[in-house]
Design a protein around this motif. Structure first.
Motif, PDB file in Angstrom:
ATOM      1  N   ALA A  51       4.924   7.225  -0.615  1.00  0.00           N
ATOM      2  CA  ALA A  51       4.170   6.923   0.338  1.00  0.00           C
ATOM      3  C   ALA A  51       2.278   6.003  -1.094  1.00  0.00           C
ATOM      4  O   ALA A  51       3.565   6.219  -1.900  1.00  0.00           O
ATOM      5  N   GLN A  52       2.150   4.853  -0.617  1.00  0.00           N
ATOM      6  CA  GLN A  52       0.940   4.237  -1.347  1.00  0.00           C
ATOM      7  C   GLN A  52       0.236   4.322  -0.505  1.00  0.00           C
ATOM      8  O   GLN A  52      -0.186   4.042   0.036  1.00  0.00           O
ATOM      9  N   ILE A  53      -1.319   3.644  -2.066  1.00  0.00           N
ATOM     10  CA  ILE A  53      -2.442   4.318  -1.753  1.00  0.00           C
ATOM     11  C   ILE A  53      -3.046   2.802  -2.139  1.00  0.00           C
ATOM     12  O   ILE A  53      -2.445   2.428  -3.516  1.00  0.00           O
ATOM     13  N   LEU A  54      -3.146   1.518  -1.131  1.00  0.00           N
ATOM     14  CA  LEU A  54      -4.147   0.384  -1.509  1.00  0.00           C
ATOM     15  C   LEU A  54      -5.075   0.250  -1.641  1.00  0.00           C
ATOM     16  O   LEU A  54      -5.993   0.728  -0.772  1.00  0.00           O
ATOM     17  N   VAL A  55      -5.688  -0.543  -2.293  1.00  0.00           N
ATOM     18  CA  VAL A  55      -6.984  -0.304  -3.181  1.00  0.00           C
ATOM     19  C   VAL A  55      -6.640  -1.991  -2.926  1.00  0.00           C
ATOM     20  O   VAL A  55      -6.685  -2.686  -3.594  1.00  0.00           O
ATOM     21  N   ILE A  56      -8.192  -2.314  -1.899  1.00  0.00           N
ATOM     22  CA  ILE A  56      -7.866  -3.800  -1.575  1.00  0.00           C
ATOM     23  C   ILE A  56      -9.438  -4.671  -1.588  1.00  0.00           C
ATOM     24  O   ILE A  56     -10.114  -3.264  -1.414  1.00  0.00           O
ATOM     25  N   LYS A  57      -9.915  -5.789  -2.731  1.00  0.00           N
ATOM     26  CA  LYS A  57     -11.060  -6.469  -2.728  1.00  0.00           C
ATOM     27  C   LYS A  57     -10.785  -7.768  -1.914  1.00  0.00           C
ATOM     28  O   LYS A  57      -9.751  -8.655  -1.959  1.00  0.00           O
ATOM     29  N   ASP A  58     -11.629  -8.424  -1.845  1.00  0.00           N
ATOM     30  CA  ASP A  58     -11.840  -9.799  -2.466  1.00  0.00           C
ATOM     31  C   ASP A  58     -11.040 -10.355  -0.273  1.00  0.00           C
ATOM     32  O   ASP A  58      -9.874 -11.339  -0.934  1.00  0.00           O
TER      33      ASP A  58
END
Length: 206
Positions: free
Chosen positions: A195-202
């Motif tokens: 699994a992954q942790i997605l950190v999303i901006k813009d």
């Protein structure tokens, strides 16, 4: 349950860990009446839910004073985050959006029991009256494409979305890029290497 000092919880105070254990016990008590977590996951609630929520903490920006968790369900990650930041960041406001009235009642009970800086919105995400936040979280709620739509509604323009995802994380990112533009940093989950942790901006429409 006894407190477990896993690697993920090594930076969390003993007081916080004890509160998390008390929260877990409260959840299990309510879970006998309403479905907060799957019965098959009850025996592994600490790793599968508590620690999985705790690992989002380092990704929350230092300037964040309001965090909105959507589809909060049994309080993962919203209540866990609220408990974890209570001592170090007592002014951080946590907004929990949960349309299921019974689950919202549980979240309010947990917030009151542990004296948390939490406000529960028993509303649909699309209709929520929660104020815009610097950070939005969601766990096991919807495909990334849908989550980005929620994020644009709930985030300030410079805000950050933190979405833990399973083994389909990168496939979801690729699909989302067909209709959205965004920057994304992916970190391997410490509770599930697939699994992954997605950190999303813009975030903006493509």
């Amino acid at each position: 349950m006894s407190v477990r000092f896993d690697a993920l919880s090594s930076d969390v105070s003993r007081e916080t860990l004890l509160t998390l254990e008390e929260f877990s016990a409260l959840l299990l008590k309510w879970n006998a009446k309403i479905n907060l977590v799957a019965r098959s996951q009850v025996s592994d609630i600490w790793t599968r839910h508590v620690l999985d929520s705790l690992q989002l903490l380092p990704h929350i920006p230092d300037h964040c004073d309001t965090l909105t968790d959507i589809g909060s369900g049994g309080g993962f990650p919203g209540i866990v985050i609220a408990i974890a930041v209570k001592l170090q960041r007592p002014n951080m406001r946590i907004q929990l959006v949960e349309s299921d009235q019974r689950k919202a009642a549980f979240l309010r009970t947990a917030a009151r029991t542990f004296d948390l800086n939490v406000e529960v919105f028993a509303e649909r995400i699309a209709d929520t009256t929660a104020i815009k936040a610097q950070c939005v979280t969601a766990r096991a709620l919807a495909p990334l494409t849908d989550l980005l739509g929620f994020a644009t509604q709930l985030l300030e323009s410079s805000g950050v979305a933190i979405f833990p995802k399973g083994q389909s994380a990168q496939a979801e990112v690729a699909t989302a890029r067909e209709s959205w533009q965004f920057s994304c940093d992916a970190t391997v989950s410490q509770t599930d290497p697939a699994a992954q942790i997605l950190v999303i901006k813009d975030i903006s429409r493509a």
